[in-house]
Design a protein around this motif. Structure first.
Motif, PDB file in Angstrom:
ATOM      1  N   TYR A  99       0.556  -1.102   0.094  1.00  8.52           N
ATOM      2  CA  TYR A  99       0.160   0.245  -0.132  1.00  8.52           C
ATOM      3  C   TYR A  99       0.928   1.090  -0.062  1.00  8.52           C
ATOM      4  O   TYR A  99       0.624   1.964  -0.473  1.00  8.52           O
ATOM      5  N   LEU A 100       1.946   1.361   0.865  1.00  4.16           N
ATOM      6  CA  LEU A 100       3.186   2.439   0.780  1.00  4.16           C
ATOM      7  C   LEU A 100       3.654   2.456   0.147  1.00  4.16           C
ATOM      8  O   LEU A 100       4.092   3.424  -1.042  1.00  4.16           O
ATOM      9  N   LEU A 101       4.032   1.494  -1.096  1.00  3.39           N
ATOM     10  CA  LEU A 101       4.777   1.499  -2.183  1.00  3.39           C
ATOM     11  C   LEU A 101       4.148   1.851  -3.620  1.00  3.39           C
ATOM     12  O   LEU A 101       4.308   2.415  -4.899  1.00  3.39           O
ATOM     13  N   ASN A 102       2.577   1.740  -3.831  1.00  2.00           N
ATOM     14  CA  ASN A 102       1.753   2.047  -4.383  1.00  2.00           C
ATOM     15  C   ASN A 102       1.316   3.395  -4.404  1.00  2.00           C
ATOM     16  O   ASN A 102       0.313   3.801  -5.489  1.00  2.00           O
ATOM     17  N   ASN A 103       1.950   4.306  -3.334  1.00  2.00           N
ATOM     18  CA  ASN A 103       1.083   5.858  -3.422  1.00  2.00           C
ATOM     19  C   ASN A 103       2.500   6.796  -3.602  1.00  2.00           C
ATOM     20  O   ASN A 103       3.428   6.386  -2.849  1.00  2.00           O
ATOM     21  N   LYS A 104       2.053   7.501  -3.815  1.00  3.52           N
ATOM     22  CA  LYS A 104       2.994   8.588  -4.755  1.00  3.52           C
ATOM     23  C   LYS A 104       3.823   8.943  -2.994  1.00  3.52           C
ATOM     24  O   LYS A 104       5.708   9.373  -3.473  1.00  3.52           O
ATOM     25  N   SER A 105       3.525   9.802  -2.295  1.00  2.53           N
ATOM     26  CA  SER A 105       4.202  10.031  -1.397  1.00  2.53           C
ATOM     27  C   SER A 105       4.850   9.388  -0.196  1.00  2.53           C
ATOM     28  O   SER A 105       5.729   9.514   0.243  1.00  2.53           O
ATOM     29  N   THR A 106       4.774   8.205   0.038  1.00  3.52           N
ATOM     30  CA  THR A 106       5.320   7.377   0.564  1.00  3.52           C
ATOM     31  C   THR A 106       5.568   6.301  -0.103  1.00  3.52           C
ATOM     32  O   THR A 106       7.170   5.507   0.292  1.00  3.52           O
ATOM     33  N   SER A 107       5.878   6.148  -1.881  1.00  6.26           N
ATOM     34  CA  SER A 107       6.671   4.779  -2.055  1.00  6.26           C
ATOM     35  C   SER A 107       7.969   5.055  -1.896  1.00  6.26           C
ATOM     36  O   SER A 107       8.666   4.328  -2.013  1.00  6.26           O
ATOM     37  N   THR A 108       9.018   6.593  -2.428  1.00  7.88           N
ATOM     38  CA  THR A 108      10.186   6.091  -2.369  1.00  7.88           C
ATOM     39  C   THR A 108      11.032   5.597  -0.813  1.00  7.88           C
ATOM     40  O   THR A 108      11.951   5.673  -0.335  1.00  7.88           O
ATOM     41  N   ASN A 109       9.804   6.043   0.830  1.00 13.02           N
ATOM     42  CA  ASN A 109      10.608   5.677   1.500  1.00 13.02           C
ATOM     43  C   ASN A 109       9.825   4.584   2.023  1.00 13.02           C
ATOM     44  O   ASN A 109      10.315   3.937   3.615  1.00 13.02           O
ATOM     45  N   ALA A 110       9.043   3.782   0.962  1.00  6.98           N
ATOM     46  CA  ALA A 110       8.290   2.832   1.885  1.00  6.98           C
ATOM     47  C   ALA A 110       9.571   1.163   2.856  1.00  6.98           C
ATOM     48  O   ALA A 110       9.290   0.899   3.554  1.00  6.98           O
ATOM     49  N   VAL A 111      10.405   1.094   2.004  1.00  5.77           N
ATOM     50  CA  VAL A 111      11.252  -0.173   2.565  1.00  5.77           C
ATOM     51  C   VAL A 111      12.089   0.587   3.146  1.00  5.77           C
ATOM     52  O   VAL A 111      11.552  -0.823   4.590  1.00  5.77           O
ATOM     53  N   ASN A 112      12.770   1.572   3.955  1.00  9.64           N
ATOM     54  CA  ASN A 112      13.194   2.102   4.383  1.00  9.64           C
ATOM     55  C   ASN A 112      11.922   2.449   5.853  1.00  9.64           C
ATOM     56  O   ASN A 112      12.895   2.247   7.741  1.00  9.64           O
ATOM     57  N   ALA A 113      10.886   2.302   5.795  1.00  7.28           N
ATOM     58  CA  ALA A 113      10.200   2.871   7.094  1.00  7.28           C
ATOM     59  C   ALA A 113      10.098   1.273   7.779  1.00  7.28           C
ATOM     60  O   ALA A 113       8.823   1.602   8.071  1.00  7.28           O
ATOM     61  N   TRP A 114      10.032   0.313   6.978  1.00  6.67           N
ATOM     62  CA  TRP A 114       9.192  -0.829   7.781  1.00  6.67           C
ATOM     63  C   TRP A 114      10.979  -1.429   8.803  1.00  6.67           C
ATOM     64  O   TRP A 114      11.424  -1.707   8.218  1.00  6.67           O
ATOM     65  N   THR A 115      10.501  -0.939   9.511  1.00  4.49           N
ATOM     66  CA  THR A 115      10.617  -1.196  10.927  1.00  4.49           C
ATOM     67  C   THR A 115      11.010  -2.075  12.174  1.00  4.49           C
ATOM     68  O   THR A 115      11.769  -2.129  12.972  1.00  4.49           O
ATOM     69  N   GLY A 116       9.706  -2.876  11.583  1.00  8.29           N
ATOM     70  CA  GLY A 116       9.439  -4.407  12.252  1.00  8.29           C
ATOM     71  C   GLY A 116      10.305  -5.109  12.894  1.00  8.29           C
ATOM     72  O   GLY A 116      10.338  -5.406  13.666  1.00  8.29           O
ATOM     73  N   ALA A 117      11.219  -5.071  11.846  1.00  9.00           N
ATOM     74  CA  ALA A 117      12.800  -6.010  12.531  1.00  9.00           C
ATOM     75  C   ALA A 117      13.554  -5.537  13.142  1.00  9.00           C
ATOM     76  O   ALA A 117      14.635  -6.713  13.561  1.00  9.00           O
ATOM     77  N   GLU A 118      13.943  -4.235  12.683  1.00  6.08           N
ATOM     78  CA  GLU A 118      15.046  -2.936  13.522  1.00  6.08           C
ATOM     79  C   GLU A 118      15.002  -3.361  14.897  1.00  6.08           C
ATOM     80  O   GLU A 118      14.076  -2.976  15.948  1.00  6.08           O
ATOM     81  N   GLN A 119      15.787  -3.513  15.957  1.00  9.36           N
ATOM     82  CA  GLN A 119      15.901  -4.253  17.435  1.00  9.36           C
ATOM     83  C   GLN A 119      15.446  -2.929  17.965  1.00  9.36           C
ATOM     84  O   GLN A 119      14.513  -3.094  18.891  1.00  9.36           O
ATOM     85  N   GLU A 120      16.233  -1.065  17.588  1.00 12.85           N
ATOM     86  CA  GLU A 120      15.385  -0.322  18.144  1.00 12.85           C
ATOM     87  C   GLU A 120      13.834  -0.221  17.505  1.00 12.85           C
ATOM     88  O   GLU A 120      13.698   0.452  18.932  1.00 12.85           O
TER      89      GLU A 120
END
Length: 173
Positions: free
Chosen positions: A1-22
């Protein structure tokens, strides 16, 4: 959903923080906005919360919860494998694709085990919720000393007044 939206597509992968410890408590973090994603195939949709950090909005200006309510189907549905393939195709750069693949592995998804991820689902409904201070939840600062890793379920009927449209969530990010 974030990848398909213009305003969030460039940040979507980096925004996925669920696996990052902090950031492990939130599935997506976009600036000061947190988004927690839940998936259910229960006949009585409910929100299953794995720990007291998931719905804690501390250090966030806004926290949203998105629940995908599904049902298992024999065919003509989607699987985790098909979603991963679809997302890989939607990612625009090789560098982002490498980051996405590394995050998949941190979450326990390995391509060589794809025969285990073939169960098919059909999407029944998507719910978006604004997790405000009044939203029924258990958070760390409410727990007695020594209690942690709480898990609990929230009935959808108890949070209907917190429903927001997904477009309103995107407008915030």
């Amino acid at each position: 959903y974030l990848l398909n939206n213009k305003s969030t597509s460039t940040n979507a992968v980096n925004a996925w923080t669920g696996a990052e410890q902090e950031f492990q408590a939130k599935d997506f973090t976009l600036g000061s906005i947190g988004i927690e994603i839940k998936f259910t195939s229960s006949n009585q949709p409910r929100i299953n919360v794995s720990n007291e950090r998931q719905l804690d909005a501390e250090n966030l200006s806004d926290l949203f919860l998105v629940l995908y309510s599904t049902e298992a189907v024999k065919d003509n549905g989607f699987s985790l494998n098909s979603l991963v393939t679809q997302i890989r195709k939607a990612i625009s750069t090789d560098e982002e694709r490498c980051i996405f693949n590394a995050k998949l592995q941190l979450n326990g998804y390995f391509d060589e085990d794809n025969e285990h991820y073939g169960r098919m689902y059909s999407l029944k409904k998507t719910f978006g919720f604004s997790v405000t201070s009044d939203f029924p939840k258990i958070v760390k600062n409410q727990l007695p000393l020594g209690i942690y890793d709480t898990s609990y379920s929230i009935e959808i009927s108890a949070v209907e007044s917190f429903i927001v449209e997904l477009e309103n969530i995107l407008a915030k990010v």
